[in-house]
Design a protein around this motif. Sequence first.
Motif, mmCIF file in Angstrom:
data_model
loop_
_atom_site.group_PDB
_atom_site.id
_atom_site.type_symbol
_atom_site.label_atom_id
_atom_site.label_comp_id
_atom_site.label_asym_id
_atom_site.label_seq_id
_atom_site.Cartn_x
_atom_site.Cartn_y
_atom_site.Cartn_z
ATOM 1 N N THR A 245 10.428 14.273 2.719
ATOM 2 C CA THR A 245 10.237 15.388 3.635
ATOM 3 C C THR A 245 9.825 16.595 2.804
ATOM 4 O O THR A 245 9.772 16.508 1.581
ATOM 5 N N GLY A 246 9.555 17.689 3.447
ATOM 6 C CA GLY A 246 9.272 18.905 2.696
ATOM 7 C C GLY A 246 10.525 19.398 1.993
ATOM 8 O O GLY A 246 11.646 19.172 2.447
ATOM 9 N N ALA A 247 10.341 20.084 0.876
ATOM 10 C CA ALA A 247 11.479 20.543 0.078
ATOM 11 C C ALA A 247 12.321 21.569 0.833
ATOM 12 O O ALA A 247 13.553 21.538 0.768
ATOM 13 N N LYS A 248 11.671 22.465 1.562
ATOM 14 C CA LYS A 248 12.428 23.485 2.292
ATOM 15 C C LYS A 248 13.367 22.830 3.311
ATOM 16 O O LYS A 248 14.540 23.176 3.391
ATOM 17 N N LEU A 249 12.855 21.878 4.058
ATOM 18 C CA LEU A 249 13.682 21.168 5.040
ATOM 19 C C LEU A 249 14.789 20.363 4.347
ATOM 20 O O LEU A 249 15.939 20.368 4.794
ATOM 21 N N TYR A 250 14.441 19.706 3.257
ATOM 22 C CA TYR A 250 15.429 18.911 2.528
ATOM 23 C C TYR A 250 16.613 19.773 2.103
ATOM 24 O O TYR A 250 17.767 19.405 2.311
ATOM 25 N N TYR A 251 16.337 20.923 1.490
ATOM 26 C CA TYR A 251 17.423 21.767 0.995
ATOM 27 C C TYR A 251 18.111 22.556 2.108
ATOM 28 O O TYR A 251 19.287 22.904 1.973
ATOM 29 N N THR A 252 17.426 22.787 3.213
ATOM 30 C CA THR A 252 18.076 23.391 4.377
ATOM 31 C C THR A 252 19.126 22.421 4.929
ATOM 32 O O THR A 252 20.221 22.825 5.310
ATOM 33 N N ASN A 253 18.770 21.144 4.944
ATOM 34 C CA ASN A 253 19.678 20.114 5.452
ATOM 35 C C ASN A 253 20.711 19.660 4.423
ATOM 36 O O ASN A 253 21.644 18.934 4.774
ATOM 37 N N ASN A 254 20.531 20.035 3.167
ATOM 38 C CA ASN A 254 21.438 19.635 2.091
ATOM 39 C C ASN A 254 21.920 20.872 1.333
ATOM 40 O O ASN A 254 21.722 21.001 0.125
ATOM 41 N N LYS A 255 22.565 21.762 2.062
ATOM 42 C CA LYS A 255 23.040 23.030 1.478
ATOM 43 C C LYS A 255 23.951 22.810 0.276
ATOM 44 O O LYS A 255 23.997 23.632 -0.629
ATOM 45 N N PHE A 256 24.672 21.683 0.274
ATOM 46 C CA PHE A 256 25.559 21.421 -0.850
ATOM 47 C C PHE A 256 24.777 21.318 -2.160
ATOM 48 O O PHE A 256 25.288 21.659 -3.227
ATOM 49 N N LYS A 257 23.514 20.876 -2.093
ATOM 50 C CA LYS A 257 22.672 20.818 -3.295
ATOM 51 C C LYS A 257 22.344 22.221 -3.797
ATOM 52 O O LYS A 257 22.284 22.460 -4.999
ATOM 53 N N VAL A 258 22.135 23.142 -2.878
ATOM 54 C CA VAL A 258 21.881 24.537 -3.239
ATOM 55 C C VAL A 258 23.144 25.133 -3.857
ATOM 56 O O VAL A 258 23.092 25.763 -4.923
ATOM 57 N N ASN A 259 24.283 24.909 -3.216
ATOM 58 C CA ASN A 259 25.555 25.402 -3.742
ATOM 59 C C ASN A 259 25.849 24.809 -5.116
ATOM 60 O O ASN A 259 26.327 25.502 -6.021
ATOM 61 N N GLN A 260 25.559 23.533 -5.269
ATOM 62 C CA GLN A 260 25.777 22.864 -6.553
ATOM 63 C C GLN A 260 24.868 23.464 -7.634
ATOM 64 O O GLN A 260 25.287 23.592 -8.783
ATOM 65 N N SER A 261 23.672 23.862 -7.256
ATOM 66 C CA SER A 261 22.776 24.494 -8.224
ATOM 67 C C SER A 261 23.362 25.814 -8.715
ATOM 68 O O SER A 261 23.327 26.105 -9.923
ATOM 69 N N PHE A 262 23.909 26.602 -7.813
ATOM 70 C CA PHE A 262 24.557 27.844 -8.228
ATOM 71 C C PHE A 262 25.774 27.568 -9.119
ATOM 72 O O PHE A 262 26.015 28.282 -10.093
ATOM 73 N N GLN A 263 26.532 26.541 -8.781
ATOM 74 C CA GLN A 263 27.699 26.191 -9.593
ATOM 75 C C GLN A 263 27.278 25.749 -11.000
ATOM 76 O O GLN A 263 27.908 26.135 -11.996
ATOM 77 N N ASN A 264 26.226 24.951 -11.076
ATOM 78 C CA ASN A 264 25.725 24.515 -12.386
ATOM 79 C C ASN A 264 25.204 25.700 -13.196
ATOM 80 O O ASN A 264 25.437 25.782 -14.401
ATOM 81 N N LEU A 265 24.504 26.593 -12.537
ATOM 82 C CA LEU A 265 24.019 27.789 -13.220
ATOM 83 C C LEU A 265 25.187 28.613 -13.740
ATOM 84 O O LEU A 265 25.155 29.110 -14.872
ATOM 85 N N GLN A 266 26.237 28.752 -12.937
ATOM 86 C CA GLN A 266 27.393 29.522 -13.359
ATOM 87 C C GLN A 266 28.042 28.904 -14.598
ATOM 88 O O GLN A 266 28.440 29.613 -15.524
ATOM 89 N N LYS A 267 28.148 27.577 -14.636
ATOM 90 C CA LYS A 267 28.702 26.906 -15.816
ATOM 91 C C LYS A 267 27.901 27.273 -17.063
ATOM 92 O O LYS A 267 28.471 27.596 -18.104
ATOM 93 N N ILE A 268 26.598 27.204 -16.940
ATOM 94 C CA ILE A 268 25.725 27.490 -18.077
ATOM 95 C C ILE A 268 25.843 28.953 -18.476
ATOM 96 O O ILE A 268 25.971 29.280 -19.664
ATOM 97 N N ARG A 269 25.808 29.839 -17.500
ATOM 98 C CA ARG A 269 25.924 31.277 -17.788
ATOM 99 C C ARG A 269 27.239 31.592 -18.489
ATOM 100 O O ARG A 269 27.261 32.327 -19.478
ATOM 101 N N LEU A 270 28.329 31.043 -18.002
ATOM 102 C CA LEU A 270 29.633 31.327 -18.595
ATOM 103 C C LEU A 270 29.753 30.771 -20.007
ATOM 104 O O LEU A 270 30.347 31.397 -20.891
ATOM 105 N N LEU A 271 29.170 29.596 -20.235
ATOM 106 C CA LEU A 271 29.244 28.989 -21.568
ATOM 107 C C LEU A 271 28.324 29.683 -22.586
ATOM 108 O O LEU A 271 28.654 29.767 -23.755
ATOM 109 N N LEU A 272 27.175 30.156 -22.121
ATOM 110 C CA LEU A 272 26.159 30.633 -23.057
ATOM 111 C C LEU A 272 25.914 32.136 -23.058
ATOM 112 O O LEU A 272 25.317 32.639 -24.006
ATOM 113 N N GLY A 273 26.347 32.811 -22.018
ATOM 114 C CA GLY A 273 25.979 34.217 -21.984
ATOM 115 C C GLY A 273 27.050 35.179 -21.558
ATOM 116 O O GLY A 273 27.014 36.347 -21.906
ATOM 117 N N GLY A 274 27.969 34.710 -20.791
ATOM 118 C CA GLY A 274 29.008 35.622 -20.327
ATOM 119 C C GLY A 274 28.758 36.179 -18.966
ATOM 120 O O GLY A 274 27.940 35.894 -18.214
#
Length: 131
Positions: free
Chosen positions: A102-131
Amino acid sequence: MTCEHYLEQAKTNEQAARDLEKTYPDWTVTMCFYAALHWVEYYACKTGCDINQEYPGPSPHSSRKDYIRELAFELGNRSLRNAYIELESESRKARYLQDINTGAKLYYTNNKFKVNQSFQNLQKIRLLLGG
C-alpha cells in the motif's frame, strides 16, 4: 563541518518528525532515521572518529552501520545497534515501499505503533549518544 552542525541537524530532523507526525507519518519515520543518523555522526565527531576513514565500506551507510555495531559492543549496549537498524529499515519501507503493498502514508497511518516505535528508537539513540 563542526560537530555542532550534526547536533543541529539531528535536532532539526527530530522536530520535523514531530511536526509531520499527524499529517505525514511516513515522513515522520524517515525523519526519525535521519535524526538518528546525525546523532551517530555527532557522537563520532565528538570522539574524534572519522567513520568513513576508520570503517571503510562500499557506502557511507554501510560504514556507519559498521561503526554502530562496534560502538554498541564497546558501550555494552546492543539496543543502540538494534534501534538504529530498526529505524533504517522503517525508513526504507517508508521511502521505497519495501515489504508493504500500500502507500507508505496509509501504512503508517494504520500502524501508528511503528511511528511510536520510531520515536522510541530515536530517543534511545539520542540518550546514548547525545544527551
